[in-house]
Design a protein around this motif. Structure first.
Motif, mmCIF file in Angstrom:
data_model
loop_
_atom_site.group_PDB
_atom_site.id
_atom_site.type_symbol
_atom_site.label_atom_id
_atom_site.label_comp_id
_atom_site.label_asym_id
_atom_site.label_seq_id
_atom_site.Cartn_x
_atom_site.Cartn_y
_atom_site.Cartn_z
ATOM 1 N N ASP A 98 0.867 -1.179 0.000
ATOM 2 C CA ASP A 98 0.000 0.000 0.000
ATOM 3 C C ASP A 98 0.904 1.231 0.000
ATOM 4 O O ASP A 98 1.539 1.555 1.001
ATOM 5 C CB ASP A 98 -0.891 -0.037 1.238
ATOM 6 N N ARG A 99 0.984 1.900 -1.125
ATOM 7 C CA ARG A 99 1.886 3.041 -1.269
ATOM 8 C C ARG A 99 1.563 4.157 -0.272
ATOM 9 O O ARG A 99 2.440 4.925 0.114
ATOM 10 C CB ARG A 99 1.835 3.604 -2.692
ATOM 11 N N SER A 100 0.317 4.255 0.168
ATOM 12 C CA SER A 100 -0.050 5.331 1.087
ATOM 13 C C SER A 100 0.507 5.101 2.487
ATOM 14 O O SER A 100 0.595 6.039 3.274
ATOM 15 C CB SER A 100 -1.573 5.487 1.150
ATOM 16 N N THR A 101 0.886 3.865 2.810
ATOM 17 C CA THR A 101 1.416 3.581 4.145
ATOM 18 C C THR A 101 2.873 3.144 4.114
ATOM 19 O O THR A 101 3.458 2.914 5.171
ATOM 20 C CB THR A 101 0.593 2.489 4.844
ATOM 21 N N TYR A 103 6.850 3.346 3.875
ATOM 22 C CA TYR A 103 7.886 4.314 4.190
ATOM 23 C C TYR A 103 8.684 4.605 2.926
ATOM 24 O O TYR A 103 8.884 3.728 2.095
ATOM 25 C CB TYR A 103 8.835 3.757 5.247
#
Length: 118
Positions: A98-101, A103
């Protein structure tokens, strides 16, 4: 825990008898003899290299990976490799992160800091 695949990357601590089949151009068994320290080091090193190729291939296919240590290796070996000469090297998950979470990539040492040319 949401990754579609968790892979256990193992190492065969009894690879020497398989050398004639896996390394047929020379009888490499004599290189190891009964030197258990050399056998352990070679099993660890070579399994790490092979597992690294797996991670590179997964990333080339667009998958993310999360290699991990810090687990109970004895328990994992008992659950998955009981009665064999294989033991865990490390584990990894594979899937689409998940790119939104995720690092961002962590800092790295420069070439000059990490390498020495002789």
């Amino acid at each position: 825990m949401a990754a579609p695949v968790a892979a256990i990357l193992g190492m065969n601590r009894n690879f020497v008898p398989d050398l004639p089949r896996l390394y047929p151009h020379v009888d490499a068994r004599g290189w190891y003899g009964d030197n258990q320290k050399l056998i352990e080091e070679s099993a660890f090193r070579n399994s790490s290299l092979q597992a690294g190729y797996l991670l590179i291939a997964a990333r080339m296919l667009g998958l993310d990976s999360n290699p991990m240590s810090g687990f109970d290796a004895e328990k994992l070996d008992a659950d998955f490799f009981a009665g064999t000469s294989v033991s865990v090297n490390f584990i990894t998950t594979l899937g689409h992160g998940d790119r939104s979470t995720a690092y961002p990539r962590g800092p790295r040492l420069s070439f000059e800091e990490a390498c020495r040319l002789a």
